[in-house]
Design a protein around this motif. Structure first.
Motif, PDB file in Angstrom:
ATOM      1  N   ALA B 996       0.740  -1.572  -0.155  1.00 17.98           N
ATOM      2  CA  ALA B 996       0.472  -0.094   0.053  1.00 17.98           C
ATOM      3  C   ALA B 996       0.576   1.498   0.048  1.00 17.98           C
ATOM      4  O   ALA B 996       0.099   2.486  -0.526  1.00 17.98           O
ATOM      5  CB  ALA B 996      -0.906  -0.161   1.413  1.00 17.98           C
ATOM      6  N   GLN B 997       2.321   0.954   0.054  1.00 18.04           N
ATOM      7  CA  GLN B 997       2.842   2.472   0.630  1.00 18.04           C
ATOM      8  C   GLN B 997       2.915   3.065  -1.180  1.00 18.04           C
ATOM      9  O   GLN B 997       2.987   1.828  -1.996  1.00 18.04           O
ATOM     10  CB  GLN B 997       4.343   2.065   0.918  1.00 18.04           C
ATOM     11  CG  GLN B 997       3.945   1.791   2.528  1.00 18.04           C
ATOM     12  CD  GLN B 997       5.912   1.200   2.382  1.00 18.04           C
ATOM     13  OE1 GLN B 997       6.660   1.706   2.463  1.00 18.04           O
ATOM     14  NE2 GLN B 997       5.896   0.559   4.569  1.00 18.04           N
ATOM     15  N   SER B 998       3.762   4.081  -0.919  1.00 22.99           N
ATOM     16  CA  SER B 998       3.229   5.097  -2.151  1.00 22.99           C
ATOM     17  C   SER B 998       4.549   4.863  -3.355  1.00 22.99           C
ATOM     18  O   SER B 998       4.697   4.591  -4.145  1.00 22.99           O
ATOM     19  CB  SER B 998       3.376   6.443  -1.811  1.00 22.99           C
ATOM     20  OG  SER B 998       4.421   6.288  -1.495  1.00 22.99           O
ATOM     21  N   ARG B 999       5.669   3.869  -2.800  1.00 20.61           N
ATOM     22  CA  ARG B 999       7.008   3.462  -3.230  1.00 20.61           C
ATOM     23  C   ARG B 999       6.964   2.325  -3.659  1.00 20.61           C
ATOM     24  O   ARG B 999       8.043   1.835  -4.184  1.00 20.61           O
ATOM     25  CB  ARG B 999       8.046   3.698  -2.201  1.00 20.61           C
ATOM     26  CG  ARG B 999       8.753   5.133  -1.722  1.00 20.61           C
ATOM     27  CD  ARG B 999       9.965   4.762  -0.922  1.00 20.61           C
ATOM     28  NE  ARG B 999       9.692   4.301   0.596  1.00 20.61           N
ATOM     29  CZ  ARG B 999      10.292   2.843   0.548  1.00 20.61           C
ATOM     30  NH1 ARG B 999      11.749   2.698  -0.605  1.00 20.61           N
ATOM     31  NH2 ARG B 999      10.362   2.639   2.008  1.00 20.61           N
ATOM     32  N   ASP B1000       5.715   2.033  -3.703  1.00 24.82           N
ATOM     33  CA  ASP B1000       5.367   0.075  -4.195  1.00 24.82           C
ATOM     34  C   ASP B1000       5.411  -0.029  -5.690  1.00 24.82           C
ATOM     35  O   ASP B1000       4.677   0.908  -6.400  1.00 24.82           O
ATOM     36  CB  ASP B1000       4.056  -0.543  -3.846  1.00 24.82           C
ATOM     37  CG  ASP B1000       4.125  -1.612  -4.000  1.00 24.82           C
ATOM     38  OD1 ASP B1000       4.341  -2.887  -3.801  1.00 24.82           O
ATOM     39  OD2 ASP B1000       3.241  -1.348  -5.119  1.00 24.82           O
ATOM     40  N   TYR B1001       6.399  -0.835  -6.239  1.00 23.45           N
ATOM     41  CA  TYR B1001       6.258  -0.605  -8.133  1.00 23.45           C
ATOM     42  C   TYR B1001       6.460  -1.805  -8.304  1.00 23.45           C
ATOM     43  O   TYR B1001       7.218  -3.053  -7.794  1.00 23.45           O
ATOM     44  CB  TYR B1001       7.164   0.397  -8.761  1.00 23.45           C
ATOM     45  CG  TYR B1001       8.498  -0.010  -8.757  1.00 23.45           C
ATOM     46  CD1 TYR B1001       9.428   0.200  -7.055  1.00 23.45           C
ATOM     47  CD2 TYR B1001       9.086  -0.602 -10.224  1.00 23.45           C
ATOM     48  CE1 TYR B1001      10.649   0.149  -7.312  1.00 23.45           C
ATOM     49  CE2 TYR B1001      10.231  -0.836  -9.518  1.00 23.45           C
ATOM     50  CZ  TYR B1001      10.995  -1.345  -8.609  1.00 23.45           C
ATOM     51  OH  TYR B1001      12.496  -1.086  -7.768  1.00 23.45           O
ATOM     52  N   GLY B1002       5.611  -1.904  -9.118  1.00 25.13           N
ATOM     53  CA  GLY B1002       6.191  -3.474 -10.076  1.00 25.13           C
ATOM     54  C   GLY B1002       6.884  -3.189 -11.693  1.00 25.13           C
ATOM     55  O   GLY B1002       6.837  -2.676 -12.158  1.00 25.13           O
ATOM     56  N   LEU B1016       9.656  -1.924  -3.419  1.00 23.27           N
ATOM     57  CA  LEU B1016       9.580  -0.975  -2.423  1.00 23.27           C
ATOM     58  C   LEU B1016      10.543   0.050  -3.135  1.00 23.27           C
ATOM     59  O   LEU B1016      11.969  -0.722  -3.374  1.00 23.27           O
ATOM     60  CB  LEU B1016       9.400  -0.682  -1.260  1.00 23.27           C
ATOM     61  CG  LEU B1016       8.026  -1.161  -0.495  1.00 23.27           C
ATOM     62  CD1 LEU B1016       8.627  -1.699   0.848  1.00 23.27           C
ATOM     63  CD2 LEU B1016       7.328  -1.024  -1.034  1.00 23.27           C
ATOM     64  N   ALA B1017      10.836   1.081  -3.891  1.00 21.45           N
ATOM     65  CA  ALA B1017      11.780   2.003  -4.394  1.00 21.45           C
ATOM     66  C   ALA B1017      12.922   2.534  -3.050  1.00 21.45           C
ATOM     67  O   ALA B1017      12.624   2.962  -2.404  1.00 21.45           O
ATOM     68  CB  ALA B1017      10.899   2.864  -5.367  1.00 21.45           C
ATOM     69  N   ARG B1018      14.173   2.393  -4.080  1.00 21.38           N
ATOM     70  CA  ARG B1018      15.247   2.679  -3.325  1.00 21.38           C
ATOM     71  C   ARG B1018      15.200   4.193  -3.315  1.00 21.38           C
ATOM     72  O   ARG B1018      14.568   5.423  -3.479  1.00 21.38           O
ATOM     73  CB  ARG B1018      16.601   2.764  -4.208  1.00 21.38           C
ATOM     74  CG  ARG B1018      18.017   2.404  -3.864  1.00 21.38           C
ATOM     75  CD  ARG B1018      18.076   2.233  -2.207  1.00 21.38           C
ATOM     76  NE  ARG B1018      19.245   2.230  -1.441  1.00 21.38           N
ATOM     77  CZ  ARG B1018      20.413   1.897  -2.514  1.00 21.38           C
ATOM     78  NH1 ARG B1018      20.477   0.930  -3.523  1.00 21.38           N
ATOM     79  NH2 ARG B1018      21.925   2.378  -2.500  1.00 21.38           N
ATOM     80  N   LEU B1019      15.451   4.513  -1.844  1.00 22.81           N
ATOM     81  CA  LEU B1019      15.838   6.124  -1.348  1.00 22.81           C
ATOM     82  C   LEU B1019      16.437   6.678  -1.022  1.00 22.81           C
ATOM     83  O   LEU B1019      17.839   4.948  -0.366  1.00 22.81           O
ATOM     84  CB  LEU B1019      14.743   5.894  -0.059  1.00 22.81           C
ATOM     85  CG  LEU B1019      13.365   6.479  -0.454  1.00 22.81           C
ATOM     86  CD1 LEU B1019      12.651   6.486   0.880  1.00 22.81           C
ATOM     87  CD2 LEU B1019      13.166   7.494  -1.084  1.00 22.81           C
ATOM     88  N   THR B1020      17.866   7.307  -1.151  1.00 18.81           N
ATOM     89  CA  THR B1020      18.997   8.046  -0.780  1.00 18.81           C
ATOM     90  C   THR B1020      18.406   8.912  -0.376  1.00 18.81           C
ATOM     91  O   THR B1020      17.858   9.633   0.088  1.00 18.81           O
ATOM     92  CB  THR B1020      19.628   8.755  -1.919  1.00 18.81           C
ATOM     93  OG1 THR B1020      19.577   9.069  -2.353  1.00 18.81           O
ATOM     94  CG2 THR B1020      20.065   6.864  -2.773  1.00 18.81           C
ATOM     95  N   ASN B1021      19.883   9.068   1.019  1.00 22.14           N
ATOM     96  CA  ASN B1021      19.855  10.585   2.115  1.00 22.14           C
ATOM     97  C   ASN B1021      20.906  11.274   2.066  1.00 22.14           C
ATOM     98  O   ASN B1021      21.977  11.862   2.665  1.00 22.14           O
ATOM     99  CB  ASN B1021      19.415   9.706   3.564  1.00 22.14           C
ATOM    100  CG  ASN B1021      19.222  10.587   3.926  1.00 22.14           C
ATOM    101  OD1 ASN B1021      18.793  12.137   4.147  1.00 22.14           O
ATOM    102  ND2 ASN B1021      19.604  10.495   6.257  1.00 22.14           N
TER     103      ASN B1021
END
Lengths: 178, 1028, 464
Positions: B996-1002, B1016-1021
């Motif tokens: 359900a998270q917004s970062r979810d992609y297929g 779940l898409a990768r995040l960098t900080n």
């Protein structure tokens, strides 16, 4: 001696001759006769009184319909009734996918019907036939044209018919025994 | 491995074994007594005859993989014997009582596996594991959720260790001068020598072990040493932690053990440390790190990781700022940072190439802004001074007690091990050693190049080797005694945090091996003590002495069972130690800074075979190494720039000369490797590893010197002109044969939105950044109605690319769980590796310092599976729960499904890959999973056997499945819990929440295949102060 | 009998007619049947047969290895699950098409020039389909279970998966083979009778007697016979189109870029005819030379076939261009990459060779001079067949080796078993063909007689 007369066989050199002879004979009222030629001479079948029917076409049509409906049913039944499975999320009756097989089977059954029908109607295979006894008959499959008026034709009488056939100046007229 | 059997010509031996051993075995139910029959065999005339013509007296026969035997023959021949032993033993539990992890009916219920908690020692330090046992056969190793060092995660070594247990090449019988011998024979012979030793107080007696943390063993050794006061105990771990220890000594004046608390760290600076993988606490660190890293929504916070390293590491791939610099330059950067933080750091060296002052300044600001919530980690390969600096900085930042704590060392007798080995070799060389006992070590292979171990040992008149394999060291010993695997014998070990675990065996020794404890007992003249009694006895004494929880003393029996049950002993965790770092410790030494210039060579434990002890483990050999995706080899890792400068190309064989030692290694050009720094992994080039590992790769120990064991300067590379074919499972074209960049694969990956990534800031601005781009929307109408999965369970999976560290544990777990076959180097080269799950790696940016993205790829279980409708026989169909099923026995092998699989996750048995010939591997197999044969397709099943098992249990209890009740093998082992599997029909399930998270992609959603596995898409900080 | 008729073996008369002048019923009958009945076994024929048998042995060896060790001996892998085997399959099936078209389609079109080439063209079809049919079986991982593709319920009550193009193939190919056989045999009937009647040895007489089913050339039989031939022709024409359409479905039904394309069916059919006519030329030109049949297979035939090749070649060319255009025009990144990769990727050389063979080479057929030279035509026909084989290889391999996920990109390198399996089928084909030209009339005799008759009528008409 127990040999029966099958008919009188006239041997010709050209298709034109035999065509004329056959037509005349038929006009004379001979009906139980046939010609034997190395290739299909146009009009000869009609000349010996054969009406080109639709029998064969009908047989082939039946074959085709069998293949068509049988084919589709074969695809449809297991997928919808016999053993339905979820294949790639497709509906059980995904009929477009069944068309190719339906088509192929239609052709297959028609073709088989055509072969079987043709042979059956022609009474083939028939390894033995009295006409093979006729002298020179082996040339019927090469370059000679044979007209045979059969003995059981009501109008047949040995002398007269032979005379009648001699009239077309054949290479030879011979008696065919069975 | 009994040598007669390595001779393929001579099946006589094997057959005799059969005849003689079976009756005697049926007579004596206890496998340990099994070898009694060998005594008879020993004296058997036939045996003597056979032996006579087989080994010329005194000559040690060749072992596995030598003498022109190829792997297959070898396994066949060895299997014959291994099987006999294995089969007799494989259904026997140890005679003593072992306690299941979860209380279950004490008697076996066929088909229902039992789990036991135990611990796996690696480099002497324990890792808590749970072992699955089917009818007494250990088949699978998992992490122990109750264990502080695991929390349920397991790494590649833990997962693969079960294959080592059943390794057909394991040593199976005592060997005396190359002759089959017996344990009793050994005790007699050894006894004589000890007698002579005792006269001199053991002046000529030396014991060599690896790092010992086992309290019981340490206790035993102590008493041995008291019995032989002049004897010596030496420890040597080829991939030991000397630098960390010496660094601590430098900083605190004493050995301490450093423990990090990554769950509390917001800003982490890694100085060449692979703390997420290569540290003893790696599993726990990875879990804590991921916990802090994980973001549920843009409002959340995450940590920031700076990594300075010379060669790409698993930790580095997660960095928000990664700078590839020479390992020997890291010291200078550390000093600069220390300086910025006001920590005395001695001479301020100029920043090395590739480092900008701004970068360091930004780093310093960031650290200062996070006092008491930051952490500096020094790599185990970094010199002590850097460790000292790290300690000083952590101290200055007030991190001590929060993100980093100190305890007493976990080693029973912490020492400078390389020095320890050098002393031993000096003694041997000086003829001062008469009796040498080596326990579980292989110095003949892995001693530093400048330590002439093999030469020196010739001067020892009695040499004993206790080891799992008849390895290089066994070769130079008079006696070799087979050692027990940790799943075979009782023992104990300390974990990274000092807490002790009882190692409880799951199976009686397959080959009648002996444990280190038994060996020690023999030294003390006790030949009939069981290991169990030794270990239990020790802890009972501890309890009675009150060193443990008071409850222990009162009711030891329960305490003992609880400890076995939990997998670790309460009250043994080492107390936090208050130490103050000598602020200027880092300043103290500037050693190793001399090599500021030129090419450096860096040695690393291999991510697959570690220090070489796993070299004969086929699962690990075939495991694609992180980033390079290399299999069945180790290579000299060179950066694209350096390769261009030196005119090196992939697969060039270069001669590496270091301090007069040389070795030839093939070159692999690896993006992200630091310029002017080349890396070579240890653990390869084994001569006597066994049928699998012998002759694979090159031996880095051959050039590794004792004074620069990790980072060495002054190496010269010269092309030999030869080529060595390297086999990788991906990135074939990343650097093509001509050394010229071909980044097609990675570029395409981003064009196709295979990898979706954003900075935390961008995520905040657009939480839906990972949504499918408009042109890829799957709204396109389908000709067919959708299948309704809304009833019952619908299985789905979510993989969090933000916390996946690409450690490969899932791949090995899948090997073990699903009986996956190993195909060998040649077949991997043909593109036929059988792994059901793989870790894809894509690079972005400049190949000299790219961002690396890992992506776990397994069957996506598409709802509109393209593989299914092309199968002519319906061998792959869909289950009502949305599983893409594979029916092996219906498959005819047209491979059409694989051709039509957009993810190419299907695997085909092009030949007969499963090993049907090696009996010792039978008990390894998971009985719930078919062993595939030639000509069938296979693929990830979402561990359908686990699903079915759980459903049966639930149905028996007349309830629905609970969320988390089913864990796929990859999910269960994942150290960071990046993989979550569950019922997507249940909105409350973890997987539903993740999806359900917004970062979810297929992946490839535009094909309208509707994958059930999403990412779940990768995040960098990144630190905004740092540009680029 | 005058010598000219019987032993005009050496009479080499190039002619622009569909049959050399001066032929009589008898001359054609004897001339063709003598090749079966009278001629001694020539050493060139024997040598050819031996060569073919040698290749056939290679096939047995290759298949033996494939069946015992597994398809792993080939170069295939993941991602390239199909390569040579399916390439050969499509190639052979395609070759078959010309035969059916010549005999069926041209019959419907009442084209006289089909007469002297249809017999061996049909034979070629049957043998080609036989070779093709082998591959779907051989390429299976577990070939001993091939019968699971046949339409019957197994013990679990499951049937073949009728949505799979591979099952469609089974039906299409087996139907094609059956119908071609029927058509061929029906055509043979009267000629078998001729052989029966001319055979001297008793055993020969008996054998041909049995297979000719007692055909005696009755007028009534002839009329049904011709009806039957027409019907079969009418059925074969759509069949032949459907077969390669279904074969193309193997690719179009998949979602793979480079396979998933609506242009495939017509494009494949055209390609099939293209390569088929090339094969007819490859066979006809040496045949007429060796058996001195220039009088029957005349330059006119060659000229016609060359024109058909040119025409179908242009259709194929158009398809290539459309395929490339659409992949760019579609804007689909996968399609675009696939086409770029074909043209510039690791297999670019193969792609451009195929373009040279199929697009550029045959353009010489615009020139009459080329169509008039038997040996130039022979060369062109070989070029076209090479091109068509490469075309299938490019479609299959370049599409598979780099598909959607870059991580799974790979390469295909053929092994010696790949090559041996391919060469082997050539052995099978030519073995069958050599036996055919020895034991059956390679030209339809009764149709030749019919042709002679028609020619005479024409000349009479001209006289009057």
């Amino acid at each position: 001696m127990a040999r029966y007369l099958y008919g009188l066989m006239a041997e010709f050199e050209t298709p034109e001759q035999i065509l004329a002879a056959a037509e005349r004979a038929h006009a004379e009222g001979y009906h139980r006769m046939d010609t034997y030629t190395p290739f299909a001479v146009e009009g000869l079948a009609e000349a010996v009184g054969f009406q080109r029917g639709r029998k064969l076409s009908a047989i082939v049509l039946c074959g085709g319909l069998t293949g068509c409906f049988g084919g589709f049913f074969m695809c449809w039944w297991p997928n919808v009734i016999g053993y339905p499975l979820n294949i790639g999320g497709k509906p059980w009756n995904s009929w477009p996918a069944f068309i190719p097989i339906t088509f192929e089977l239609t052709i297959l059954f028609s073709a088989l019907a055509a072969l079987v029908g043709m042979l059956a109607l022609n009474g083939l295979p028939m390894p033995y036939h009295p006409v093979f006894n006729a002298p020179n008959f082996d040339r019927a499959s090469r370059d000679r044209f044979f007209l045979c008026i059969e003995a059981d034709d009501p109008k047949f009488d040995l002398g007269g018919t032979r005379e009648f056939l001699e009239g077309f100046d054949p290479v030879e007229v011979s008696e065919v025994e069975s | 491995m009994p040598n007669p059997m390595t001779d393929s010509k001579d099946d006589l031996k094997a057959s005799e074994l059969v005849q003689i051993q079976l009756p005697s075995d049926s007579a004596n139910p206890h496998p340990p007594r099994f070898w009694r029959s060998l005594d008879e065999l020993n004296n058997g005339a036939a045996y003597q005859k056979g032996l006579a013509h087989e080994f010329p007296e005194g000559r040690f026969p060749k072992t596995s993989g030598q003498g022109g035997l190829n792997r297959r023959d070898l396994l066949k021949v060895m299997g014959a014997s291994a099987g006999l032993a294995g089969l007799t033993a494989c259904t026997k539990l140890p005679p003593e009582k072992i306690v299941p992890y979860v209380r279950q009916p004490e008697e076996f219920v066929p088909g229902i596996p039992l789990f036991y908690a135990t611990a796996m020692p690696l480099g002497g330090i324990g890792r808590g594991v749970l072992v699955e046992s089917h009818m007494g056969r250990p088949t699978k190793v998992e992490g122990n959720p109750d264990h502080p060092g695991s929390l349920g995660g397991a790494d590649v070594f833990g997962q693969a260790s079960v294959l080592t247990l059943y390794d057909p090449d394991r040593s199976q019988v005592p060997i005396h001068f190359g002759h089959l011998a017996s344990w009793d024979g050994f005790i007699a012979d050894f006894g004589d020598h000890l007698a002579s030793e005792s006269s001199t107080g053991g002046a000529g007696l030396r014991i060599l072990t690896g790092s010992i943390t086992s309290p019981t063993l340490a206790d035993q050794i102590k008493s041995v040493l008291s019995q032989f006061p002049s004897a010596g105990w030496h420890q040597y771990e080829p991939c030991g932690r000397d630098n960390a220890r010496e660094g601590a000594k430098l900083a605190f004046g004493q050995y301490v053990n450093t423990i990090y608390r990554l769950d509390k760290a917001d800003v982490i600076l890694s100085l060449d440390s692979d703390f997420l993988f290569a540290e003893p606490g790696g599993l726990r660190y990875a879990r804590d790190f991921a916990g802090r890293r994980r973001m549920v929504d843009p409002s959340g916070t995450t940590n920031r990781l700076y990594v300075l390293e010379s060669t790409p590491s698993i930790t580095g791939s997660l960095a928000d700022h990664r700078v590839p610099i020479r390992s020997s330059d890291i010291q200078a950067v550390a000093r600069a940072a220390a300086q910025g933080l006001g920590v005395p750091s001695g001479s301020d060296a100029a920043l090395p190439a590739g480092m900008s002052a701004d970068w360091v300044a930004a780093l310093v600001h960031d650290l200062q802004a996070h006092r008491a919530s930051s952490l500096v980690v020094a790599g185990e390969q970094q010199p002590p001074s850097v460790h000292a600096l790290a300690h000083a900085i952590n101290h200055a930042l007030g991190n001590v007690g929060v993100t980093v704590i100190y305890t007493d060392p976990v080693e029973a007798n912490a020492t400078d091990e390389i020095k320890s080995l050098k002393d031993l070799v000096a003694d041997m060389d000086g003829g001062r050693v008469r009796t040498l006992l080596m326990i579980g070590v292989n110095p003949a292979y892995n001693a530093p190049a400048d330590v002439p171990f093999v030469a020196a040992i010739q001067k020892v008149d009695f040499r004993v080797h206790l080891g799992l394999h008849q390895d290089e060291t066994a070769e130079v010993c008079h006696w070799h005694v087979p050692e027990t695997h940790y799943l075979e014998a009782w023992g104990d070990v300390r974990n990274y945090d000092g807490s002790a675990s009882i190692i409880q065996p799951l199976i009686a020794p397959l080959y009648g091996g002996k444990s280190a404890h038994e060996m020690m007992a023999v030294l003390q003249g006790q030949t009939n003590l069981s290991t169990h009694d030794l270990v239990r006895g020790y802890w009972q004494r501890q309890a009675e002495a009150g060193h443990l929880a008071p409850a222990a003393a009162s009711n030891f029996e329960t305490f003992w069972e609880t400890s076995l049950n939990n997998g670790w002993i309460e009250g043994t965790t080492l107390a936090v130690k208050q130490v103050t770092a000598n602020a200027s410790a880092g300043a103290a030494t500037t050693a190793a800074e001399s090599n500021a210039q030129g090419l450096e060579i860096v040695f690393r434990p291999d991510p697959s075979v570690w220090d070489g002890s796993f070299a004969n483990n086929a699962w690990l050999q075939e495991l694609p190494r992180p980033f390079s995706k290399l299999t069945w080899d180790n290579t000299l890792l060179v950066s694209p720039a350096t390769a261009a400068r030196l005119g090196l190309q992939r697969e060039d064989v270069v001669k590496i000369v270091l301090e007069g030692h040389e070795v030839e290694a093939p070159v692999l050009i690896l993006p992200g490797q630091a310029a002017n720094s080349v890396a070579l992994h240890l653990g390869y080039g084994r001569r006597r590893a066994g049928g699998v590992g012998t002759g694979v790769g090159v031996n880095a120990y051959a050039i590794r010197t004792s004074d620069a064991p990790w980072i060495a300067a002054g190496a010269t590379l010269t092309k030999t002109g030869d080529k060595h074919h390297l086999v990788t499972t991906q990135n074939h074209h990343l650097i093509d044969q001509n050394g010229q960049k071909v980044e097609e694969e990675s570029e395409a990956a981003f064009d196709r939105h295979v990898i979706r990534v954003a900075t935390v800031e961008e995520y905040g601005r657009d939480p839906n950044f990972a949504a499918d781009p408009p042109e890829e929307t799957t709204a396109a109408p389908s000709m067919y109605p959708k299948v309704d999965y809304s009833q019952g369970y619908s299985w789905g999976m979510s993989v969090d690319l933000n916390t996946c560290i690409g450690c490969n544990a899932c791949v090995v777990a899948c090997y073990a769980e699903n009986n996956i076959a190993v195909v060998g180097k040649e077949e991997v080269d043909n593109g036929r590796d059988m792994q059901w799950i793989r870790v894809d790696t894509y690079f972005r940016g400049d190949l000299d310092n790219p961002e690396a993205y890992n992506e776990v790829m397994l069957c996506q279980h598409c709802e509109n599976a393209p593989c299914e409708y092309v199968c002519p026989v319906g061998a792959t169909v869909h289950s009502p729960e949305g599983l893409n099923l594979m029916v092996y026995n219906r498959c005819v092998g047209t491979r059409y499904c694989s051709n039509n699989c957009p993810y190419k996750v299907r695997r085909f048995n092009f030949k007969l890959y499963s090993d049907w010939d090696t009996p010792s591997l039978y008990p390894l197999r998971n009985p719930d999973v078919t062993v595939r044969s030639r000509g069938v397709m296979e693929k990830c099943t979402y561990c359908v056997q686990r699903i079915m098992e759980a459903k049966i249990v639930a149905e028996r209890e007349d309830r629905t499945l609970r969320d988390g009740e089913i864990q796929t093998a990859c999910q269960q082992t994942c150290p960071t819990q990046a993989i979550v599997f569950g019922n997507i029909n249940d909105p409350e399930s973890r997987v539903s929440k993740l999806k359900a998270q917004s970062r979810d992609y297929g992946l490839l959603r535009d094909l309208n295949v509707r994958p059930r596995t999403t990412y779940l898409a990768r995040l960098t900080n990144p630190n905004v102060e740092i540009k680029g | 009998m005058d010598p000219v008729e019987t032993n005009n073996l050496t009479a080499v008369v190039e002619t622009d007619e569909v049959i050399a002048p001066g032929q009589t019923y008898r001359s054609v009958s004897d001339r063709v049947s003598d090749m079966v009945l009278e001629w001694p076994i020539g050493y060139r024929w024997a040598a050819g047969l031996l060569l073919a048998l040698a290749l056939l042995f290679v096939l047995n060896l290759a298949l033996g290895v494939v069946f015992t060790i597994g398809v792993g001996v080939w170069g295939i892998n993941i991602p390239v699950g199909w390569a040579f085997a399916i390439t050969n399959f499509v190639w052979w099936i395609g070759i078959g098409h010309a035969g059916t078209l010549i005999s069926a389609f041209l019959l419907l079109m009442r084209q006289q020039w089909r007469t002297s080439i249809n017999r061996f063209a049909e034979a070629m079809t049957i043998f080609a389909v036989a070779c093709a049919g082998m591959f779907p079986l051989a390429h299976m991982g577990r070939p001993w279970l091939f019968y699971w593709l046949l339409p019957y319920p197994d013990t679990m009550g499951t049937w073949p998966q009728f949505r799979s193009p591979l099952v469609w193939d089974v039906f299409a190919v087996s139907t094609y083979l059956t119908v071609s056989l029927i058509f061929w045999y029906v055509g043979l009937l009267p000629d078998l009778a001729t052989l029966r009647d001319r055979a001297k040895k008793r055993i020969t007489k008996i054998i041909y007697g049995i297979v000719s089913l007692g055909w005696r050339g009755s007028a009534v039989h002839w009329s049904r016979y011709e009806m039957c031939s027409l019907l079969l022709a009418g059925l074969s024409t759509p069949l032949v189109v459907s077969v390669h359409t279904v074969v193309s479905f193997d690719f179009t039904i998949a979602i793979l870029p480079g396979w998933h394309s609506t242009i495939f069916p017509p494009y494949f059919v055209a390609g099939a005819i293209y390569s088929g006519f090339a094969m007819v030329l490859t066979l006809a030109i040496p045949l007429r030379k060796y058996y001195h049949l220039e009088g029957f297979v005349t330059m006119k035939h060659l000229d016609f076939m060359a024109k058909v090749m040119l025409a179908t070649g242009l259709v194929v060319a158009y398809s290539y261009i459309m395929e490339a255009f659409m992949s760019f025009y579609s804007g689909n990144p996968y399609e675009r990459y696939m086409m770029m990769n074909r043209m510039t990727g690791p297999y670019a050389k193969v792609f451009w060779t195929l373009i040279a063979c199929n697009l550029v080479g045959p353009q010489v057929l615009w020139l009459r001079r080329f169509r008039q030279s038997a040996w130039l035509l022979f060369g062109v026909s070989l070029v076209v067949q090479t091109g068509m084989w490469l075309e299938r290889f490019v479609i299959i391999v370049t599409s598979l080796h780099r598909d959607f996920l870059p991580s799974s990109w790979g390469m295909f390198y053929p092994t010696r078993w790949d090559y041996m399996t391919f060469l082997g089928t050539l052995g099978l084909f030519f073995t069958l063909f050599y036996l055919f030209i020895r034991f059956l009339p390679m030209i339809a005799i009764h149709e030749l007689r019919d042709l002679v008759h028609k020619k005479q009528e024409e000349s009479h008409a001209a006289v009057h």
